[in-house]
Write an enzyme that holds these catalytic residues in place. Structure first.
Site, PDB file in Angstrom:
ATOM      1  N   GLN A 105       0.828  -1.207   0.000  1.00 13.72           N
ATOM      2  CA  GLN A 105       0.000   0.000   0.000  1.00 13.72           C
ATOM      3  C   GLN A 105       0.861   1.254   0.000  1.00 13.72           C
ATOM      4  O   GLN A 105       0.611   2.205  -0.733  1.00 13.72           O
ATOM      5  CB  GLN A 105      -0.902  -0.002   1.229  1.00 13.72           C
ATOM      6  CG  GLN A 105      -1.895   1.140   1.271  1.00 13.72           C
ATOM      7  CD  GLN A 105      -2.865   1.074   0.113  1.00 13.72           C
ATOM      8  OE1 GLN A 105      -3.476   0.052  -0.137  1.00 13.72           O
ATOM      9  NE2 GLN A 105      -3.005   2.157  -0.614  1.00 13.72           N
ATOM     10  N   GLU A 110     -10.451   1.793   3.046  1.00 16.77           N
ATOM     11  CA  GLU A 110     -10.659   1.305   1.681  1.00 16.77           C
ATOM     12  C   GLU A 110     -10.429  -0.208   1.623  1.00 16.77           C
ATOM     13  O   GLU A 110     -11.255  -0.955   1.096  1.00 16.77           O
ATOM     14  CB  GLU A 110      -9.682   2.029   0.758  1.00 16.77           C
ATOM     15  CG  GLU A 110      -9.736   1.606  -0.691  1.00 16.77           C
ATOM     16  CD  GLU A 110      -8.652   2.285  -1.511  1.00 16.77           C
ATOM     17  OE1 GLU A 110      -8.739   2.213  -2.744  1.00 16.77           O
ATOM     18  OE2 GLU A 110      -7.715   2.874  -0.927  1.00 16.77           O
ATOM     19  N   HIS A 111      -9.299  -0.655   2.152  1.00 15.43           N
ATOM     20  CA  HIS A 111      -8.965  -2.079   2.214  1.00 15.43           C
ATOM     21  C   HIS A 111      -8.773  -2.480   3.672  1.00 15.43           C
ATOM     22  O   HIS A 111      -8.074  -1.786   4.412  1.00 15.43           O
ATOM     23  CB  HIS A 111      -7.656  -2.384   1.473  1.00 15.43           C
ATOM     24  CG  HIS A 111      -7.565  -1.809   0.093  1.00 15.43           C
ATOM     25  ND1 HIS A 111      -6.977  -0.577  -0.166  1.00 15.43           N
ATOM     26  CD2 HIS A 111      -7.978  -2.294  -1.101  1.00 15.43           C
ATOM     27  CE1 HIS A 111      -7.031  -0.337  -1.465  1.00 15.43           C
ATOM     28  NE2 HIS A 111      -7.634  -1.359  -2.061  1.00 15.43           N
ATOM     29  N   ASP A 146      -6.509  -6.258  -5.964  1.00 17.45           N
ATOM     30  CA  ASP A 146      -6.128  -5.181  -6.876  1.00 17.45           C
ATOM     31  C   ASP A 146      -6.138  -5.636  -8.332  1.00 17.45           C
ATOM     32  O   ASP A 146      -6.367  -4.829  -9.238  1.00 17.45           O
ATOM     33  CB  ASP A 146      -4.729  -4.666  -6.533  1.00 17.45           C
ATOM     34  CG  ASP A 146      -4.740  -3.703  -5.355  1.00 17.45           C
ATOM     35  OD1 ASP A 146      -5.829  -3.242  -4.972  1.00 17.45           O
ATOM     36  OD2 ASP A 146      -3.653  -3.420  -4.823  1.00 17.45           O
ATOM     37  N   HIS A 199     -54.027  18.985  -8.659  1.00 17.91           N
ATOM     38  CA  HIS A 199     -53.720  17.560  -8.562  1.00 17.91           C
ATOM     39  C   HIS A 199     -55.006  16.766  -8.327  1.00 17.91           C
ATOM     40  O   HIS A 199     -55.270  15.752  -8.987  1.00 17.91           O
ATOM     41  CB  HIS A 199     -52.756  17.298  -7.389  1.00 17.91           C
ATOM     42  CG  HIS A 199     -51.319  17.558  -7.692  1.00 17.91           C
ATOM     43  ND1 HIS A 199     -50.850  18.792  -8.050  1.00 17.91           N
ATOM     44  CD2 HIS A 199     -50.233  16.728  -7.677  1.00 17.91           C
ATOM     45  CE1 HIS A 199     -49.543  18.730  -8.237  1.00 17.91           C
ATOM     46  NE2 HIS A 199     -49.138  17.476  -8.021  1.00 17.91           N
ATOM     47  N   HIS A 217       2.298   3.095  -3.186  1.00 16.70           N
ATOM     48  CA  HIS A 217       1.431   3.810  -4.130  1.00 16.70           C
ATOM     49  C   HIS A 217       1.850   5.269  -4.260  1.00 16.70           C
ATOM     50  O   HIS A 217       2.126   5.752  -5.352  1.00 16.70           O
ATOM     51  CB  HIS A 217      -0.029   3.734  -3.675  1.00 16.70           C
ATOM     52  CG  HIS A 217      -0.774   2.574  -4.238  1.00 16.70           C
ATOM     53  ND1 HIS A 217      -1.053   2.448  -5.574  1.00 16.70           N
ATOM     54  CD2 HIS A 217      -1.300   1.483  -3.649  1.00 16.70           C
ATOM     55  CE1 HIS A 217      -1.720   1.334  -5.787  1.00 16.70           C
ATOM     56  NE2 HIS A 217      -1.883   0.722  -4.636  1.00 16.70           N
TER      57      HIS A 217
END
Length: 465
Positions: free
Chosen positions: A296, A364-365, A398, A457, A299
């Site tokens: 991770q 996220e993960h 991934d 209406h 990145h």
């Protein structure tokens, strides 16, 4: 050399400071751009191109030195000046000699670049990755339905969006996997027009992307990145037809641009920096935990890699492994800075407490490497994707596990989900009336309409009695 990450005990002042830093990652719009703007302007002036120099000086004149202001100005220029703005902005920000004629990648160029792809890697995608992604996303299909009643009925018609933009990021690296993750659900949904936007030079540097575009049957590709790509997709220009929805991750500028154009077009989410939380106990292989955190951290410098454990001894073992594995990593500098900024090992008084902390982060993960991984996974409420057990590293998800890797970030997993086929579909309500069905509900409609002061209406129903 100091340890690559610190160990934090929940409740300590150091932990509180770390937790605050993690929460502040969600802030958008605040990144200063003054130094970047100065460097860009200096580079343009060195080019000697008077027209470009004049454009850049006008663009940066009086510009507030923060990312949000830059994006606002980019959107304004593209909405007003179309292709002319796109070409100049690309020359300023990407130093790429884009012209109106080269905004869209020609079929000839796409074919030529595809031939340069590594045939073995392309075959891996054909044989292993694309079939798994397609099989998973096929299960997400939605069907239209109808409830028949008294000669009429109500229901839902499910239909694909007509035209979508897939943003495939570039910059420090290019990601063919992101292309597949965005394109597969769009194709499964039945989207007729798929336009891909990727920074200039992406296809040349990664020919596999060109080959995958051909494999996926996508021929509309634009050499556009950053906020200007989002602007072109949202507003349309002479060469780019506007889309209905924009999906795909990107830089802070891309995320801000997507947020600003939402409402004019739909978007999948406003993606922030990527993150992983690894929940582990004393039974976990420390080398594997460290490897997944580094996967991770490499990145980018804003990525977060956090370990959570109930074992101080296991925490120390992971720190030692991080130091050992960092050395010689091709992206060592990026990973090391990421760990310094947003990395850490959190020691909780119990695994249950650790799970609650992970839920608070809503990562996220979330990897779970514990003896009771299945039971612990069942207790998690907030995560973009949960990786259960020691043989489910984030890297599997991934690339080819099947679920989408475009996931909610920086805490938005509390309410958001992974990119899916549903993101490319619309549900249209269908109401089929009949005299009998309307008469059966006449009184309810009329009474409610008059209670709300909407006499027309009520009369529109009474006239049909």
């Amino acid at each position: 050399m100091s340890d690559p990450v610190n160990i934090y005990e929940i409740g300590s002042p150091e932990f509180n400071a770390f937790f605050k830093r993690m929460r502040e990652r969600a802030d958008t719009g605040g990144s200063p751009t003054g130094d970047v703007n100065s460097r860009l302007l200096a580079r343009v002036r060195e080019s000697g191109d008077n027209e470009l120099i004049q454009f850049a000086e006008h663009f940066f004149e009086g510009l507030h030195p923060f990312a949000e202001a830059t994006v606002e100005r980019v959107l304004d220029l593209v909405s007003k000046h179309g292709d002319a703005a796109l070409t100049q902005l690309t020359r300023v920000f990407d130093s790429y000699p884009l012209t109106s004629a080269t905004i869209r990648v020609s079929q000839k160029d796409l074919d030529a670049l595809a031939l340069k792809a590594d045939p073995e890697l392309l075959e891996v995608c054909r044989r292993d990755v694309l079939p798994r992604l397609t099989r998973f996303h096929e299960r997400q299909k939605q069907e239209s339905w109808q409830i028949e009643e008294k000669g009429g009925g109500v229901g839902i018609r499910v239909q694909p969006l007509q035209r979508v933009a897939l943003y495939v990021p570039g910059g420090k690296a290019f990601y063919p996997s992101s292309l597949m993750m965005s394109a597969v659900p769009a194709r499964v949904a039945g989207v007729r027009e798929i336009a891909v936007f990727t920074p200039p030079g992406a296809l040349e540097q990664t020919p596999l992307m060109a080959a995958l575009l051909k494999e996926l049957g996508i021929s509309e590709v634009y050499r556009l990145g950053g906020a200007q790509a989002i602007a072109a997709a949202a507003f349309g220009t002479e060469k780019v037809a506007r889309v209905d929805k924009i999906v795909g991750p990107g830089s802070e500028f891309v995320a801000l641009a997507k947020r600003m154009v939402f409402g004019r077009v739909d978007i999948d989410n406003v993606a922030g920096p990527s993150e992983v939380v690894v929940l582990f106990d004393g039974s976990a292989n420390a080398a594997w935990v460290a490897a997944d955190m580094l996967a991770q951290a490499e990145h980018d410098e804003l990525a977060a890699a956090v370990g959570v454990t109930d074992s101080a001894e296991a925490a120390q073992a992971v720190v030692a492994q991080l130091a050992r594995q960092l050395a010689g990593l091709p992206r060592e500098a990026t990973a090391r800075r990421s760990l310094q900024n947003f990395g850490g090992i959190v020691v909780a008084p119990s695994m249950g407490f650790g799970i609650r902390f992970a839920d608070t982060l809503a990562p996220e993960h979330l990897e779970i490497l514990t003896e009771q991984a299945e039971q612990h996974a069942a207790q998690v409420k907030n995560a973009g994707a949960i990786f259960v057990g020691p043989y489910a590293p984030e890297a599997f998800g991934d690339y080819c596990a099947g679920p989408n890797h475009v996931l909610p970030t920086v805490g938005t997993a509390r309410f958001a989900s992974a990119l899916s086929v549903g993101d490319f579909l619309r549900q249209v309500s269908i109401i089929r009336g009949s005299a009998e069905l309307l008469a059966a509900h006449r009184q309810a409609i009329v009474k409610l309409a008059r209670a709300e002061g909407l006499e027309a209406h009520a009369r529109s129903v009474e006239l049909r009695s």
